[in-house]
Design a protein around this motif. Structure first.
Motif, PDB file in Angstrom:
ATOM      1  N   THR A  24      89.882  17.898  63.090  1.00 27.28           N
ATOM      2  CA  THR A  24      90.136  18.989  62.168  1.00 27.28           C
ATOM      3  C   THR A  24      89.137  18.874  61.027  1.00 27.28           C
ATOM      4  O   THR A  24      89.045  17.838  60.388  1.00 27.28           O
ATOM      5  CB  THR A  24      91.576  18.912  61.621  1.00 27.28           C
ATOM      6  N   TYR A  65      97.096  25.143  67.013  1.00 28.43           N
ATOM      7  CA  TYR A  65      96.756  23.808  66.512  1.00 28.43           C
ATOM      8  C   TYR A  65      97.826  22.789  66.913  1.00 28.43           C
ATOM      9  O   TYR A  65      97.506  21.703  67.385  1.00 28.43           O
ATOM     10  CB  TYR A  65      96.607  23.864  64.991  1.00 28.43           C
ATOM     11  N   GLN A  66      99.083  23.148  66.748  1.00 23.99           N
ATOM     12  CA  GLN A  66     100.175  22.246  67.126  1.00 23.99           C
ATOM     13  C   GLN A  66     100.173  21.976  68.631  1.00 23.99           C
ATOM     14  O   GLN A  66     100.437  20.852  69.063  1.00 23.99           O
ATOM     15  CB  GLN A  66     101.530  22.829  66.690  1.00 23.99           C
ATOM     16  N   SER A  70      95.611  35.693  58.709  1.00 23.72           N
ATOM     17  CA  SER A  70      95.907  35.105  60.009  1.00 23.72           C
ATOM     18  C   SER A  70      94.606  34.646  60.658  1.00 23.72           C
ATOM     19  O   SER A  70      93.540  35.204  60.410  1.00 23.72           O
ATOM     20  CB  SER A  70      96.614  36.113  60.913  1.00 23.72           C
ATOM     21  N   ASP A 105      95.175  29.243  64.716  1.00 28.70           N
ATOM     22  CA  ASP A 105      96.352  29.300  63.857  1.00 28.70           C
ATOM     23  C   ASP A 105      97.227  28.062  64.064  1.00 28.70           C
ATOM     24  O   ASP A 105      96.925  27.192  64.887  1.00 28.70           O
ATOM     25  CB  ASP A 105      97.141  30.590  64.076  1.00 28.70           C
ATOM     26  N   GLU A 106      98.308  28.007  63.321  1.00 29.46           N
ATOM     27  CA  GLU A 106      99.215  26.856  63.327  1.00 29.46           C
ATOM     28  C   GLU A 106      99.787  26.567  64.716  1.00 29.46           C
ATOM     29  O   GLU A 106      99.853  25.417  65.151  1.00 29.46           O
ATOM     30  CB  GLU A 106     100.355  27.110  62.333  1.00 29.46           C
ATOM     31  N   LYS A 107     100.180  27.605  65.452  1.00 31.01           N
ATOM     32  CA  LYS A 107     100.799  27.417  66.768  1.00 31.01           C
ATOM     33  C   LYS A 107      99.831  26.817  67.778  1.00 31.01           C
ATOM     34  O   LYS A 107     100.175  25.906  68.512  1.00 31.01           O
ATOM     35  CB  LYS A 107     101.362  28.738  67.285  1.00 31.01           C
ATOM     36  N   TYR A 161      93.279  26.708  60.829  1.00 31.75           N
ATOM     37  CA  TYR A 161      92.562  25.446  60.983  1.00 31.75           C
ATOM     38  C   TYR A 161      91.224  25.685  61.672  1.00 31.75           C
ATOM     39  O   TYR A 161      91.100  26.539  62.543  1.00 31.75           O
ATOM     40  CB  TYR A 161      93.382  24.469  61.830  1.00 31.75           C
ATOM     41  N   GLN A 172      93.985  25.952  55.217  1.00 34.45           N
ATOM     42  CA  GLN A 172      94.920  25.102  55.950  1.00 34.45           C
ATOM     43  C   GLN A 172      96.344  25.298  55.447  1.00 34.45           C
ATOM     44  O   GLN A 172      97.281  25.244  56.230  1.00 34.45           O
ATOM     45  CB  GLN A 172      94.496  23.641  55.858  1.00 34.45           C
ATOM     46  N   LYS A 173      96.504  25.555  54.161  1.00 29.74           N
ATOM     47  CA  LYS A 173      97.835  25.829  53.628  1.00 29.74           C
ATOM     48  C   LYS A 173      98.397  27.132  54.178  1.00 29.74           C
ATOM     49  O   LYS A 173      99.597  27.302  54.278  1.00 29.74           O
ATOM     50  CB  LYS A 173      97.800  25.871  52.101  1.00 29.74           C
ATOM     51  N   LYS A 174      97.515  28.050  54.545  1.00 29.39           N
ATOM     52  CA  LYS A 174      97.940  29.316  55.138  1.00 29.39           C
ATOM     53  C   LYS A 174      98.180  29.187  56.646  1.00 29.39           C
ATOM     54  O   LYS A 174      98.584  30.135  57.290  1.00 29.39           O
ATOM     55  CB  LYS A 174      96.878  30.394  54.904  1.00 29.39           C
ATOM     56  N   GLY A 175      97.885  28.020  57.214  1.00 25.92           N
ATOM     57  CA  GLY A 175      98.086  27.812  58.642  1.00 25.92           C
ATOM     58  C   GLY A 175      96.881  28.172  59.485  1.00 25.92           C
ATOM     59  O   GLY A 175      97.008  28.471  60.663  1.00 25.92           O
TER      60      GLY A 175
END
Length: 130
Positions: free
Chosen positions: A50, A111-112, A3, A107-109, A90, A85-88
């Motif tokens: 990124t 980043y989004q 994470s 993390d992905e959240k 960045y 990046q595949k693990k989320g």
């Protein structure tokens, strides 16, 4: 599963935490530096990108210039690898309107949320021009 630390790795806000308030708003908590929170919005952010392993290796990122100690580039390349990046996870470089810069692992959240906010404002600005 790995994470993200959601932390500023280097730059003006080093070691500050990064949080997501909602689906389209992220901010850097200023409690570690005893400053106000810095919201990642188009009003405060001049640009972000990124980072990928190739960008770091080639040194072609204008946002990285002057932010990093050359000794930590190897560690950064591991953070910005395609596997992460595949693990989320960045790694992004951010330049603020006031000239400050930072490098953060998110993390992905988060980043989004950053992408939504920055793209949403970009679309609105384009519509106003027409």
């Amino acid at each position: 599963m790995a994470s993200a630390k959601n932390i500023v790795l280097a730059g003006d806000y080093a070691s500050c935490r990064v949080f997501r308030m909602n689906a389209a708003l992220a901010y850097i908590s200023g409690t570690m530096k005893k400053i106000e929170d810095i919201f990642l919005t188009p009003e405060t952010v001049a640009g972000f990108e990124t980072l990928t392993e190739d960008m770091i290796r080639s040194g072609k990122s204008p946002l990285l210039t002057g932010v990093l100690d050359p000794a930590c580039l190897l560690t950064l390349r591991l953070h910005a690898s395609e596997a992460m990046q595949k693990k989320g996870i960045y790694t992004i470089a951010v330049k603020f309107q006031d000239g400050k810069r930072c490098l953060m692992e998110i993390d992905e959240k988060v980043y989004q949320a950053v992408c939504r906010r920055m793209q949403g404002e970009h679309i609105v600005k384009q519509e106003e021009e027409f």
